[in-house]
Design a protein around this motif. Structure first.
Motif, PDB file in Angstrom:
ATOM      1  N   SER A 141       0.833  -1.193   0.000  1.00 35.54           N
ATOM      2  CA  SER A 141       0.000   0.000   0.000  1.00 35.54           C
ATOM      3  C   SER A 141       0.868   1.242   0.000  1.00 35.54           C
ATOM      4  CB  SER A 141      -0.905   0.019   1.234  1.00 35.54           C
ATOM      5  OG  SER A 141      -1.614   1.242   1.308  1.00 35.54           O
ATOM      6  N   GLU A 142       0.382   2.298  -0.660  1.00 33.22           N
ATOM      7  CA  GLU A 142       1.095   3.565  -0.647  1.00 33.22           C
ATOM      8  C   GLU A 142       0.874   4.315   0.659  1.00 33.22           C
ATOM      9  OE1 GLU A 142      -0.402   5.572  -4.017  1.00 33.22           O
ATOM     10  OE2 GLU A 142       0.864   4.510  -5.454  1.00 33.22           O
ATOM     11  N   SER A 143      -0.139   3.932   1.417  1.00 33.19           N
ATOM     12  CA  SER A 143      -0.432   4.615   2.668  1.00 33.19           C
ATOM     13  C   SER A 143       0.452   4.057   3.780  1.00 33.19           C
ATOM     14  CB  SER A 143      -1.904   4.426   3.046  1.00 33.19           C
ATOM     15  OG  SER A 143      -2.147   4.961   4.340  1.00 33.19           O
ATOM     16  N   PRO A 144       1.084   4.930   4.574  1.00 29.91           N
ATOM     17  CA  PRO A 144       1.955   4.425   5.645  1.00 29.91           C
ATOM     18  C   PRO A 144       1.189   3.753   6.775  1.00 29.91           C
ATOM     19  CG  PRO A 144       1.767   6.821   5.753  1.00 29.91           C
ATOM     20  CD  PRO A 144       1.081   6.406   4.494  1.00 29.91           C
ATOM     21  N   THR A 145      -0.124   3.987   6.867  1.00 25.03           N
ATOM     22  CA  THR A 145      -0.919   3.397   7.948  1.00 25.03           C
ATOM     23  C   THR A 145      -1.587   2.102   7.536  1.00 25.03           C
ATOM     24  OG1 THR A 145      -2.839   4.730   7.300  1.00 25.03           O
ATOM     25  CG2 THR A 145      -1.338   5.678   8.927  1.00 25.03           C
ATOM     26  N   ALA A 146      -1.364   1.662   6.306  1.00 21.44           N
ATOM     27  CA  ALA A 146      -2.017   0.445   5.833  1.00 21.44           C
ATOM     28  C   ALA A 146      -1.345  -0.784   6.424  1.00 21.44           C
ATOM     29  CB  ALA A 146      -1.990   0.402   4.303  1.00 21.44           C
ATOM     30  N   GLU A 147      -1.929  -1.936   6.133  1.00 22.50           N
ATOM     31  CA  GLU A 147      -1.389  -3.185   6.641  1.00 22.50           C
ATOM     32  C   GLU A 147      -0.034  -3.470   5.999  1.00 22.50           C
ATOM     33  OE1 GLU A 147      -4.196  -6.221   5.960  1.00 22.50           O
ATOM     34  OE2 GLU A 147      -5.712  -5.411   7.318  1.00 22.50           O
ATOM     35  N   ARG A 148       0.709  -4.401   6.615  1.00 19.05           N
ATOM     36  CA  ARG A 148       2.029  -4.764   6.120  1.00 19.05           C
ATOM     37  C   ARG A 148       1.907  -5.454   4.763  1.00 19.05           C
ATOM     38  NH1 ARG A 148       6.049  -4.975   9.851  1.00 19.05           N
ATOM     39  NH2 ARG A 148       6.974  -6.878   9.030  1.00 19.05           N
ATOM     40  N   ALA A 200       1.971  -8.074   1.680  1.00 14.56           N
ATOM     41  CA  ALA A 200       1.603  -9.489   1.606  1.00 14.56           C
ATOM     42  C   ALA A 200       2.097 -10.060   0.288  1.00 14.56           C
ATOM     43  CB  ALA A 200       0.090  -9.661   1.725  1.00 14.56           C
ATOM     44  N   LEU A 201       2.456 -11.330   0.309  1.00 11.80           N
ATOM     45  CA  LEU A 201       2.910 -12.038  -0.877  1.00 11.80           C
ATOM     46  C   LEU A 201       1.807 -12.996  -1.320  1.00 11.80           C
ATOM     47  CD1 LEU A 201       5.172 -12.955  -2.896  1.00 11.80           C
ATOM     48  CD2 LEU A 201       5.791 -14.666  -1.167  1.00 11.80           C
ATOM     49  N   VAL A 202       1.418 -12.875  -2.600  1.00 11.56           N
ATOM     50  CA  VAL A 202       0.413 -13.772  -3.171  1.00 11.56           C
ATOM     51  C   VAL A 202       1.089 -14.591  -4.265  1.00 11.56           C
ATOM     52  CG1 VAL A 202      -1.825 -13.972  -4.297  1.00 11.56           C
ATOM     53  CG2 VAL A 202      -1.403 -12.111  -2.665  1.00 11.56           C
ATOM     54  N   VAL A 203       1.051 -15.919  -4.126  1.00  9.58           N
ATOM     55  CA  VAL A 203       1.705 -16.825  -5.060  1.00  9.58           C
ATOM     56  C   VAL A 203       0.625 -17.627  -5.792  1.00  9.58           C
ATOM     57  CG1 VAL A 203       3.358 -18.692  -5.330  1.00  9.58           C
ATOM     58  CG2 VAL A 203       3.723 -16.968  -3.557  1.00  9.58           C
ATOM     59  N   PHE A 204       0.725 -17.637  -7.148  1.00  9.56           N
ATOM     60  CA  PHE A 204      -0.191 -18.412  -7.983  1.00  9.56           C
ATOM     61  C   PHE A 204       0.609 -19.544  -8.610  1.00  9.56           C
ATOM     62  CE2 PHE A 204      -1.652 -14.060  -7.854  1.00  9.56           C
ATOM     63  CZ  PHE A 204      -3.001 -14.183  -7.532  1.00  9.56           C
ATOM     64  N   ARG A 205       0.182 -20.783  -8.329  1.00 14.94           N
ATOM     65  CA  ARG A 205       0.920 -21.952  -8.810  1.00 14.94           C
ATOM     66  C   ARG A 205      -0.059 -23.085  -9.073  1.00 14.94           C
ATOM     67  NH1 ARG A 205       3.326 -26.293  -5.991  1.00 14.94           N
ATOM     68  NH2 ARG A 205       5.163 -27.173  -7.023  1.00 14.94           N
ATOM     69  N   ALA A 206      -0.063 -23.542 -10.354  1.00 17.08           N
ATOM     70  CA  ALA A 206      -0.918 -24.672 -10.752  1.00 17.08           C
ATOM     71  C   ALA A 206      -2.376 -24.422 -10.395  1.00 17.08           C
ATOM     72  CB  ALA A 206      -0.428 -25.964 -10.113  1.00 17.08           C
ATOM     73  N   GLN A 231      -3.845 -20.566  -5.256  1.00 21.44           N
ATOM     74  CA  GLN A 231      -3.385 -19.273  -4.741  1.00 21.44           C
ATOM     75  C   GLN A 231      -3.003 -19.428  -3.276  1.00 21.44           C
ATOM     76  OE1 GLN A 231      -6.139 -15.973  -5.233  1.00 21.44           O
ATOM     77  NE2 GLN A 231      -5.407 -15.005  -3.350  1.00 21.44           N
ATOM     78  N   GLN A 232      -1.870 -18.822  -2.889  1.00 18.88           N
ATOM     79  CA  GLN A 232      -1.412 -18.866  -1.498  1.00 18.88           C
ATOM     80  C   GLN A 232      -0.927 -17.486  -1.091  1.00 18.88           C
ATOM     81  OE1 GLN A 232       1.501 -21.851  -0.651  1.00 18.88           O
ATOM     82  NE2 GLN A 232       1.836 -21.198   1.465  1.00 18.88           N
ATOM     83  N   THR A 233      -1.331 -17.045   0.069  1.00 19.38           N
ATOM     84  CA  THR A 233      -0.969 -15.723   0.582  1.00 19.38           C
ATOM     85  C   THR A 233      -0.047 -15.885   1.787  1.00 19.38           C
ATOM     86  OG1 THR A 233      -3.090 -14.812  -0.137  1.00 19.38           O
ATOM     87  CG2 THR A 233      -1.819 -13.523   1.469  1.00 19.38           C
ATOM     88  N   VAL A 234       1.038 -15.115   1.776  1.00 23.11           N
ATOM     89  CA  VAL A 234       2.022 -15.152   2.862  1.00 23.11           C
ATOM     90  C   VAL A 234       2.165 -13.743   3.420  1.00 23.11           C
ATOM     91  CG1 VAL A 234       4.403 -15.677   3.517  1.00 23.11           C
ATOM     92  CG2 VAL A 234       3.252 -17.047   1.755  1.00 23.11           C
ATOM     93  N   THR A 235       2.088 -13.607   4.722  1.00 20.92           N
ATOM     94  CA  THR A 235       2.282 -12.313   5.384  1.00 20.92           C
ATOM     95  C   THR A 235       3.353 -12.451   6.454  1.00 20.92           C
ATOM     96  OG1 THR A 235       0.516 -12.794   6.968  1.00 20.92           O
ATOM     97  CG2 THR A 235      -0.087 -11.569   4.971  1.00 20.92           C
ATOM     98  N   ALA A 236       4.001 -11.340   6.746  1.00 22.55           N
ATOM     99  CA  ALA A 236       5.045 -11.312   7.778  1.00 22.55           C
ATOM    100  C   ALA A 236       4.437 -10.878   9.100  1.00 22.55           C
ATOM    101  CB  ALA A 236       6.166 -10.356   7.379  1.00 22.55           C
ATOM    102  N   VAL A 272      10.844 -13.270   4.977  1.00 22.50           N
ATOM    103  CA  VAL A 272       9.711 -14.205   5.038  1.00 22.50           C
ATOM    104  C   VAL A 272       9.268 -14.597   3.634  1.00 22.50           C
ATOM    105  CG1 VAL A 272       7.321 -14.488   5.792  1.00 22.50           C
ATOM    106  CG2 VAL A 272       8.962 -13.314   7.269  1.00 22.50           C
ATOM    107  N   PHE A 273       9.162 -13.613   2.723  1.00 14.90           N
ATOM    108  CA  PHE A 273       8.723 -13.900   1.360  1.00 14.90           C
ATOM    109  C   PHE A 273       9.753 -14.770   0.630  1.00 14.90           C
ATOM    110  CE2 PHE A 273       6.263  -9.615   1.272  1.00 14.90           C
ATOM    111  CZ  PHE A 273       5.385 -10.134   2.204  1.00 14.90           C
ATOM    112  N   GLY A 274      11.035 -14.458   0.817  1.00 14.45           N
ATOM    113  CA  GLY A 274      12.068 -15.253   0.156  1.00 14.45           C
ATOM    114  C   GLY A 274      12.057 -16.694   0.619  1.00 14.45           C
ATOM    115  N   ARG A 275      11.876 -16.911   1.931  1.00 15.08           N
ATOM    116  CA  ARG A 275      11.843 -18.272   2.462  1.00 15.08           C
ATOM    117  C   ARG A 275      10.643 -19.038   1.915  1.00 15.08           C
ATOM    118  NH1 ARG A 275      12.825 -16.840   7.208  1.00 15.08           N
ATOM    119  NH2 ARG A 275      10.690 -16.620   7.964  1.00 15.08           N
ATOM    120  N   ALA A 276       9.502 -18.363   1.829  1.00 14.32           N
ATOM    121  CA  ALA A 276       8.299 -19.028   1.319  1.00 14.32           C
ATOM    122  C   ALA A 276       8.455 -19.395  -0.156  1.00 14.32           C
ATOM    123  CB  ALA A 276       7.087 -18.125   1.513  1.00 14.32           C
TER     124      ALA A 276
END
Length: 672
Positions: free
Chosen positions: A187-194, A196-202, A205-210, A219-223
């Motif tokens: 998000s461009e807003s500094p007050t928004a949520e952290r 998130a990584l969204v991965v599309f595979r086969a 869909q999988q979402t990863v957050t720190a 966290v995203f690199g490890r996932a």
């Protein structure tokens, strides 16, 4: 409003951790064995850096620098986090303490270490790079990401992934040929949520957050590594096979250095490191820096109790820079490498003795520099007592540390300490000895239990109870006892020559060099002690061990040569077979006697001149009185001239009083 960002480098180069081995297999110094980092030197630097499609993040460091040692784990972590970004940026380091790398560090203006330079793709020799440094791995990685993003924004280099924000639709993204697609939602807003990584595979869909306190990039690199490498799916980037670790080397257990004595080799190493590495690392030496260099060399020539060849070289270096307004580090380096007969040269670095650390990164140069500074303050105090006038070496020490000591963090600490504790308020060598002793203990207290501390040589208040029992009274240092200890500990007669590499000593048939290496400094230091009957020329301190025949012959030749050098005798008479013995002369007594004679001659000359002027004025007055008459104005010239003669006489009387005090002091010193 949410925007889609393509995660820039985690997908691009998985498994590129072995890239360092393609540049250089040499793992040395602070990053020895770090497989995520490329260690460069003078043979690989430009080949790795110039005209490459990727960027470089290079740390310039010196392995003896304590601040560089603290920064090393940070830079290693940066290299680990960015090890898969090889198509975009690579992380490297170069050790500026190695003399072969000195020209490269000088070319890029590295005066303080550690220093980090970022070089874009296609860098040229004239590209100075972008300076940046942060003392947190995450901040340092962010700086690298910002740099490559800026480079990408100007023009996308060939082979780089598209790092610009993704503005298409989700259907357009999923129609791509890649088996795995990943999006970072930010998000461009500094007050928004952290983010998130969204991965599309086969089709899934999988979402990863720190979580709180976690770094999203890690966290995203490890996932992604887990998702892409799981099950050997098609499209996964193969990782490099782990390198076979080298067989363990058996190293001897570290031993404690003999810290109960001062060794000449430690101070010579400090001087060689200062002149050959620190001073020559500067591209241009002018202005305040030139003044500091002259002051440092003059301090060494006047107060360093070194070997005569070392003093000769220091004197020649001082002559080389004394009449110049500007000199380059390259010119100094070429001068010190010259092979002219008049240049005695500087010794190579030799194994440390009292300053030897339990590991190569401990102590060494910085310890030798402290030892050198303490020694010259003690020698300056002795000179002050002998001459009867105040001298101080602290401004020269401050000038060197400020302008040439390349550990920037240490230099800044010393300058702040000098400002707070009144270094420039010290006007005599007596107070200078105390000031430097207190400053050293202040540094020891600050660095106690630091990661740079040698476990076998802890940072304690010096001297301790074992080294000087009388210096500790009721748990505190007694100033007078400490002064006596420092004078005895760092005195010229107490310095041990163990471990010194000998300079070539001329044989009896060879000529003595024509240039005298600051003879007054040699005589003050009493340099003949290195060749006295109590020590062998090879530096051994055991008088009960008889030398070999050839060693004994060499010792006799050295004794004859140095006695002739220091006591004014010519070796020519000895070579011609003259039976006149070499007589040891008390240089101090002879010099003071000559000075007394010269003083009395000057006083007699001044008094005679005053009397002659008075007599001339009186003669002019009487002549004008009887010849021209008392009414003639010319008669006034006689009293004026007579008054001038009287003033000269009064000045001579004052000079007599002052010189009498000097003579008394000379008699006391001569009898002492």
């Amino acid at each position: 409003m949410m925007r889609l960002l393509l995660l820039l480098v985690v997908l691009t180069e998985l498994g590129q951790g072995s890239v360092a081995q393609r540049i250089s297999t040499e793992r040395v110094d602070l990053y020895q064995g770090d497989r995520h980092l490329v260690h460069l030197d003078n043979t690989t630097f430009f080949g790795a850096l110039l005209d490459k499609p990727h960027a470089w993040a290079v740390e310039f460091y010196k392995d003896w620098c304590g601040h560089c040692q603290k920064f090393a784990p940070i830079w290693s972590e940066v290299a680990r986090q960015t090890k898969d970004w090889g198509a975009v940026v690579k992380v490297a380091a170069i050790n500026c303490a190695r003399r072969r790398n000195n020209a490269i560090c000088r070319r890029y203006g590295i005066h303080g270490v550690p220093a980090v330079r970022l070089f874009g793709p296609g860098a040229s020799r004239g590209d100075p790079g972008t300076s940046t440094i942060h003392h947190h791995p995450g901040q340092m990685v962010d700086a690298i990401v910002e740099f490559v993003t800026t480079v990408h924004g100007r023009r996308r280099p060939a082979g780089w992934p598209d790092l610009s924000p993704f503005t298409g639709s989700l259907q357009q993204l999923l129609r791509g040929p890649e088996p795995v697609q990943a999006l970072v939602l930010e998000s461009e807003s500094p007050t928004a949520e952290r983010p998130a990584l969204v991965v599309f595979r086969a089709g899934r869909q999988q979402t990863v957050t720190a979580g709180r306190g976690e770094e999203p990039r890690q966290v995203f690199g490890r996932a992604l590594r887990q998702l892409v490498g799981a099950g050997g799916q098609q499209g996964a980037v193969p990782t490099a096979a782990p390198a076979t670790p080298p067989p363990p080397q058996v190293t001897p257990a570290p031993t404690r250095a003999p810290t109960g004595s001062v060794f000449m080799v430690d101070m010579e190493n400090a001087i060689v490191g200062a002149l050959k590495q620190e001073v020559t690392s500067h591209q241009n030496i002018t202005g305040e820096r030139m003044t500091a260099l002259r002051g440092f060399l003059r301090m060494l020539v006047n107060y360093f109790p070194g070997r005569q060849q070392m003093l000769q070289s220091l004197s020649q270096l001082l002559q080389f820079v004394d009449n110049r307004e500007k000199v380059t580090g390259g010119e100094l380096e070429r001068f010190m490498r010259s092979k002219t007969p008049s240049w005695a040269g500087l010794p190579e670095l030799q194994p440390y003795q009292a300053c030897r650390g339990s590991k190569p990164s401990y102590r060494g140069y910085s310890c030798g520099l402290w030892t050198l500074f303490h020694t010259v303050t003690v020698q300056a105090r002795r000179t002050e007592k002998r001459l009867g006038r105040a001298v101080t070496v602290l401004p020269a020490i401050h000038g060197y540390v400020k302008n040439f000591f390349s550990c920037s963090h240490c230099s800044q600490h010393f300058q702040r300490m000098a400002a707070q504790d009144g270094l420039f308020d010290v006007t005599n060598a007596y107070d200078a000895v105390f000031w430097l002793w207190r400053a050293h203990n202040k540094v020891n207290k600050r660095l106690a239990n630091d990661i740079t501390e040698d476990p076998l040589h802890p940072k304690i208040q010096f001297p301790d109870q074992n080294l000087c029992p009388s210096c500790i009274v009721n748990g505190r240092h007694d100033p007078q006892a400490v002064l006596q200890f420092l004078d005895a500990f760092y005195g010229a007669e107490a310095i041990r020559p163990d471990g010194l590499a000998s300079w070539p000593v001329p044989a009896v048939g060879q000529s003595i060099p024509q240039q005298s290496p600051a003879p007054s400094a040699c005589r003050r230091a009493g340099l003949y002690r290195y060749y006295s009957s109590r020590r062998r020329v090879d530096g051994s301190s055991d008088p009960s061990d008889p030398p070999a025949p050839e060693q004994q012959q060499r010792q006799q030749q050295a004794q004859q040569w140095h006695q002739a050098w220091h006591h004014g005798h010519q070796m020519g008479s000895a070579r011609r077979g003259s039976s006149r013995p070499l007589v040891r002369v008390n240089w101090r007594e002879a010099a003071l006697q000559r000075r007394k004679v010269a003083d009395w001659q000057l006083i007699v000359c001044v008094v005679t001149t005053g009397l002659v002027i008075m007599v001339s004025g009186l003669t002019m007055f009487l002549g004008a009185w009887f010849i021209l008459g008392k009414e003639d104005p010319f008669i006034l010239i006689g009293p004026v001239v007579c008054g001038c003669g009287l003033m000269v006489l009064l000045m001579s009387v004052e000079t007599c009083v002052r010189r009498h005090k000097v003579v008394q002091l000379a008699d006391e010193l001569s009898s002492g």
